[in-house]
Write an enzyme that holds these catalytic residues in place. Structure first.
Site, PDB file in Angstrom:
ATOM      1  N   GLU A  96       6.668  14.151  -4.683  1.00  0.00           N
ATOM      2  CA  GLU A  96       7.555  13.089  -5.143  1.00  0.00           C
ATOM      3  C   GLU A  96       8.663  13.636  -6.024  1.00  0.00           C
ATOM      4  O   GLU A  96       9.778  13.122  -6.041  1.00  0.00           O
ATOM      5  CB  GLU A  96       6.752  12.047  -5.920  1.00  0.00           C
ATOM      6  N   SER A 145       6.381  -0.087  -5.300  1.00  0.00           N
ATOM      7  CA  SER A 145       7.713  -0.232  -4.697  1.00  0.00           C
ATOM      8  C   SER A 145       7.606  -0.525  -3.204  1.00  0.00           C
ATOM      9  O   SER A 145       6.851   0.137  -2.485  1.00  0.00           O
ATOM     10  CB  SER A 145       8.532   1.049  -4.907  1.00  0.00           C
ATOM     11  N   GLN A 165       3.054   3.233  -2.134  1.00  0.00           N
ATOM     12  CA  GLN A 165       2.148   4.075  -2.917  1.00  0.00           C
ATOM     13  C   GLN A 165       1.273   3.211  -3.835  1.00  0.00           C
ATOM     14  O   GLN A 165       1.801   2.542  -4.723  1.00  0.00           O
ATOM     15  CB  GLN A 165       2.962   5.061  -3.754  1.00  0.00           C
ATOM     16  N   GLY A 166      -0.025   3.237  -3.637  1.00  0.00           N
ATOM     17  CA  GLY A 166      -0.950   2.447  -4.447  1.00  0.00           C
ATOM     18  C   GLY A 166      -1.588   3.292  -5.536  1.00  0.00           C
ATOM     19  O   GLY A 166      -2.775   3.651  -5.436  1.00  0.00           O
ATOM     20  N   TYR A 167      -0.835   3.603  -6.557  1.00  0.00           N
ATOM     21  CA  TYR A 167      -1.340   4.414  -7.669  1.00  0.00           C
ATOM     22  C   TYR A 167      -1.519   3.568  -8.934  1.00  0.00           C
ATOM     23  O   TYR A 167      -2.605   3.339  -9.405  1.00  0.00           O
ATOM     24  CB  TYR A 167      -0.370   5.566  -7.972  1.00  0.00           C
ATOM     25  N   SER A 168      -0.386   3.140  -9.526  1.00  0.00           N
ATOM     26  CA  SER A 168      -0.414   2.513 -10.847  1.00  0.00           C
ATOM     27  C   SER A 168      -1.224   1.215 -10.843  1.00  0.00           C
ATOM     28  O   SER A 168      -1.234   0.468  -9.859  1.00  0.00           O
ATOM     29  CB  SER A 168       1.009   2.212 -11.318  1.00  0.00           C
ATOM     30  N   GLU A 186       7.067  11.823 -20.911  1.00  0.00           N
ATOM     31  CA  GLU A 186       5.995  12.384 -21.733  1.00  0.00           C
ATOM     32  C   GLU A 186       5.023  13.208 -20.877  1.00  0.00           C
ATOM     33  O   GLU A 186       4.585  14.295 -21.283  1.00  0.00           O
ATOM     34  CB  GLU A 186       5.245  11.259 -22.453  1.00  0.00           C
TER      35      GLU A 186
END
Length: 382
Positions: A243, A160, A125-128, A367
């Protein structure tokens, strides 16, 4: 097929499958242990796929099989109960697959889903990004369209299993003048190409599940964009909902095994005799029971799927509980938990404590989950 028949089928299959060459895979992988037995676990993915255990509830034309929501949870329960290896294909099956079913084109479904259900392709997963973690709308990785391809430049982080993945689903900015949620696109990017560099990050546990991923004019085909150009935010949010969904309900069996191990250790070393620790053990037991009953209630009301709100509540519950159990595990160990073996060798309690620090951050921080619940469930102002 009844739920009882389904449980008997998966339990019997796991008992037989986790013998012979796959006996060595039992207990490998999972949180803080993703560095273990990669090749064997990759073959395990294919073994699962050949037996039809990947893509439960997906259409049969893509290699899936009919399964109710309750049966999907039963699968995860039995999988954890058997000590089956941590899944390398978790993101492929639980995140990208449902996303393609919801937002993909017929061609994308036909191209990618059968290779997920067969266990052939591993996805990350290429998000952050640095500066865009929980605040995902701050994504700066850009993609410029050139003919039939996008050219991608930027950096992702905390990715990951990127060092093992064949493909990555990448959220990037395709409108250079856009900000926040607008102007983003969701691209499917092959990892084995020039312009993609993966650099493992050494974690507190001493292992490297997470990675930095650098895109230096890497390419993705336009036909592999999921959703419309500039509307990737909606697709990305759909992925996050998946997810935090079904698989988190079934993981309570694994949590019970961890709690049982902590209780057993407390009895063996006398920690149980300390009132403060005994109270925390009781609290952990009650917390797990609350999660179990909450899961049953969600299953009874969810119909064919979980809403984003239900998934957020579940994520907030298990992440907080598991982090607290990690803290309790090392307190039960006592002063010995401060020591490590040769080469920073950690025991199970130490690994649990260190890795679980991330539980309340990844997959949407606590949060973020509280904001979602406050704004969308309770109707509180922003």
């Amino acid at each position: 097929m009844s739920d009882e028949q389904f449980r008997a089928e998966i339990r019997g299959w796991l008992q037989e499958a986790l013998t012979g060459p796959f006996a060595e895979a039992v207990g490998t992988g999972g949180e803080g242990r993703e560095h273990e037995a990669h090749e064997l676990r990759r073959e395990w993915e294919r073994h699962l796929g050949r037996a039809g255990w990947i893509g439960l509830s997906w259409p049969t034309e893509y290699g899936g099989r009919p399964a109710t929501l309750a049966q999907q949870v039963i699968f995860h329960e039995e999988y954890a109960r058997a000590g089956a290896p941590g899944r390398l294909g978790h993101m492929s099956e639980q995140l990208l697959g449902p996303t393609l079913l919801a937002f993909g084109t017929p061609e994308q479904k036909a191209r990618f889903l059968p290779r997920i259900t067969s266990g052939e392709d591993i996805w990350c997963q290429g998000y952050s990004e640095p500066g865009a973690g929980s605040d995902l709308a701050g994504v700066r990785t850009r993609a410029v369209r050139r003919g039939d391809h996008y050219v991608i430049t930027g950096q992702k982080v905390w990715t990951s299993l990127a060092h093992l993945a064949d493909w990555c689903f990448v959220l990037c900015r395709t409108d250079p003048g856009s900000t926040r949620h607008a102007g983003l696109s969701y691209l499917l990017v092959p990892m084995d190409q020039p312009g993609v560099t993966v650099r493992p990050i050494t974690q507190l546990t001493g292992t490297s599940e997470f990675n930095e991923v650098f895109f230096d004019e890497a390419v993705a085909a336009v036909e592999h964009r999921v959703g419309a150009e500039g509307e990737g935010w909606k697709v990305a949010m759909g992925t996050l909902g998946f997810e935090r969904g079904v698989s988190t309900l079934g993981q309570q069996i694994g949590f019970r095994r961890r709690l049982d191990a902590v209780i057993a250790r407390a009895h063996s070393n006398g920690a149980w005799l300390e009132p403060a620790l005994r109270d925390r053990l009781v609290d952990a037991y009650i917390g797990l029971e609350v999660m179990r009953h909450s899961a049953v209630r969600l299953l009874a009301s969810a119909g064919e799927g979980l809403s984003g709100l239900e998934a957020s509540i579940s994520k907030l519950q298990w992440a907080t509980w598991n982090r607290s159990l990690g803290e309790l595990a090392v307190d039960v160990e006592g002063a010995g938990a401060l020591l490590t073996g040769p080469g920073y060798e950690l025991d199970d309690a130490q690994t649990h404590f260190l890795f679980s620090r991330a539980n309340t951050i990844y997959g949407g921080s606590n949060e973020i989950q509280r904001n979602i619940i406050a704004e969308r469930l309770l109707g509180l102002p922003r």
